[in-house]
Enzyme design. Sequence first.
Site, PDB file in Angstrom:
ATOM      1  N   ASP A  57       0.876  -1.698   0.456  1.00 27.61           N
ATOM      2  CA  ASP A  57       0.130  -0.342  -0.293  1.00 27.61           C
ATOM      3  C   ASP A  57       1.670   1.518  -0.514  1.00 27.61           C
ATOM      4  OD1 ASP A  57      -1.980   1.953  -0.203  1.00 27.61           O
ATOM      5  OD2 ASP A  57      -3.090  -0.386   1.814  1.00 27.61           O
TER       6      ASP A  57
HETATM    7  C1  BGC Z   1      -5.329   4.046  -0.326  1.00 28.44           C
HETATM    8  C2  BGC Z   1      -5.066   2.165  -1.453  1.00 28.44           C
HETATM    9  C3  BGC Z   1      -5.253   2.678  -2.629  1.00 28.44           C
HETATM   10  C4  BGC Z   1      -3.184   4.126  -2.383  1.00 28.44           C
HETATM   11  C5  BGC Z   1      -3.442   4.982  -3.387  1.00 28.44           C
HETATM   12  C6  BGC Z   1      -3.772   4.019  -0.280  1.00 28.44           C
HETATM   13  O1  BGC Z   1      -3.807   5.420   0.414  1.00 28.44           O
HETATM   14  O2  BGC Z   1      -4.689   2.582   1.075  1.00 28.44           O
HETATM   15  O3  BGC Z   1      -6.405   1.961  -1.268  1.00 28.44           O
HETATM   16  O4  BGC Z   1      -4.433   2.433  -3.481  1.00 28.44           O
HETATM   17  O5  BGC Z   1      -3.240   5.067  -1.769  1.00 28.44           O
HETATM   18  O6  BGC Z   1      -3.997   5.479  -3.900  1.00 28.44           O
END
Ligand code: BGC
Length: 721
Positions: A265
Amino acid sequence: MKKTTLTALCCLLLLLATRAQQTIPAYLDDALPLEQRVEDALARLTIDEKVAMVHAQSKFSAPGVPRLGIPELWMSDGPHGVRAEIAWNSWAQAGWTNDSCTAFPALTCLAATFNPSLALEYGDALGQEARYRRKDVILGPGLNIYRVPLNGRNFEYMGEDPHLASVMVVPYVQGVQRNGVAACLKHFALNNQETRRSDIDVQADDRALREIYLPAFHAGVREGGAWAVMGSYNKFRGQHCTHHHLLVNDILKGEWGFDGILVSDWGSTHDTRQAALDGLDVEMGTSAPYADYHLARPYLQMLLDGQLPVTSLDDKVRRILRLHLRTTMNRNRPWGALATAEHADVARRVAEQGIVLLKNDGILPLAPGIKIAVIGENATRSLTTGGGSSELKVKRETSPLEALRALYGPANVTHSAGYASGRPAYERENPSPLPADSLRAAAVALARDADAVLFFGGLNKNHRQDSEGADRLSYNLPFGQDTLIAALLAANRRTVIIIVSGNAVAMPWLPRARGVIQSWYLGSEAGGAIAGVISGNVNPSGKLPFSIPARLEDNGAISFGAESYPGRDGRQQYLEGILVGYRWHDTRGIPALFPFGHGLSYTTFRYGKATTDKREYACGDTIRLSLPLANTGRVAGAETVQVYVSQRAPSLPRPVKELKGFCKITLLPGERSTATIAIPVNSLAFFDDRSSAWLVEPDDFTLHCASSSTDVRGSVTIRVR
Ligand code: BGC
């Protein structure tokens, strides 16, 4: 030999030699087996090129290998549509004018359809949009189980039941990936709250892990064939999940044989050694410089110093190359399409089939020609923006007010906001900054004069109102809505409450409300879909993908206090274990206000007597259950027959009953049909933590055919030898 023959022979040899020189390298030859191509490409890479591939070069991309024609890898959120183009180095939108998409309904709504073929259409349409936008990985679906109604991101997930989420995720992934775009299952695993999401240390027992929190990921990988998985921010048993020995190495890549990439993530990587050895393949992040990422310079240095084995790097690069061959370098993938009429149609049908009619004492559907007072901010507000990373920039979004005016005539439909959230107010919490009394008074005056009142409220994807990064603070509706609803109900008994949210909310006003609808973040076609249900042009058929507890403390996880949710000093125990959602309500005898699987229709269904093809089964068999079903009302409608299973005398405690199959059937008035539901005997297993294995015990199992988790219409008992 004649001179001409000699010349011809020479020409032929020359041609063959040139051909041989022109032979494409093995990794580019799509006639060769995938693994051979991967090995060929790997052998051509330098260590610098390999290290470059395992971390980001921008907010949403990782570099390819220009020297070898291996393209960059582009990712995008996910999971309800393709996010607007984001700047290279910041979270700002890039300001493109060709990136407006279709917003599909949030995944809670998709789950509420109980319709896997719609999930296939959803995934396919989303995959087409991603492909058109030149995205190689779409960051979704979200598969974390709904554990508490306060979790800010429940709206991005598929509810509280592992079987429902597992059945729905498979076609979603297949639909996306048939476009040569990878689906990315997220957030692996146990990311069930936003409070302290980046360091909360989850303690869940093996049974909860295996029976509740992992099955949807397992289905997405094993049956859906997902090419990517995203590691979550939180810790599990002391280790961050993005590089987790048990979760990633042992379970995901070991037991399940996952051959795709595990992407972090954004900013969830904490340690170079663990990232190298415990399963992370691509490190993404929230800030530059990218060269300082754990899997960038520090990793290269440790490889060169011999502190980390090069085999760790090769395994990551093999997976990335495999992904490239499936996506960026797949010459057969289609070109995709963006914001088409067909995609709008998919979004509309998902919305229509997902809306849940919770209560109706006959007030709905609303007849034409009447005067309607529409109250509430969510009747007009755009709900495709906000919420965090799943925000969307849409080509079109219809509001409930617009759609109701189109259906009932503009002169017949008045509107008053009734309350105000003070948008966009990222920092603002529950209280409204606007004069609540005068807003309420204006709304009540309008309501008094109307033939019917439609209240559109709920949450709104602002901070702490169904949004990433923070949980809700209260189970009650924000911005004084409960007071407003009580006043509307006192002013006009013909009032229908429409809750727009991705979470359960308290309903203190329920006894007085004549109609209640659970609506969702319905996407581009929101207005038409909800107006369709209100008018009866669409017969509602959605079923709740989560329980709505009467009181917050009736939720299993919450009932154990802060140690269980939201945790103490950064640690939390999942004290309810496997008793999540209806498993808790049923087993502990704490009725929900509205149970999992509940949802009404404008018609009625008669359930016949359920039968099975046999009385006795062995492991590996499939139980074939048949259930006659008749539409006994006056309009066409669809019913989801749900099959819950109870084991008579298990050697370990089990929930009273668990969903093991379902089938959605559409019937004309008076029509009869037979629902057939196949239940593999192996799916009756529980995870035996004494032997760390799935176990089906020889015993009697009762199959309950039900219209919701508490509305059982008939049962049949079988024996497993
Ligand atoms: C989120 C993810 C997301 C990623 C990219 C993170 O903060 O938890 O679900 O895909 O950001 O935007």
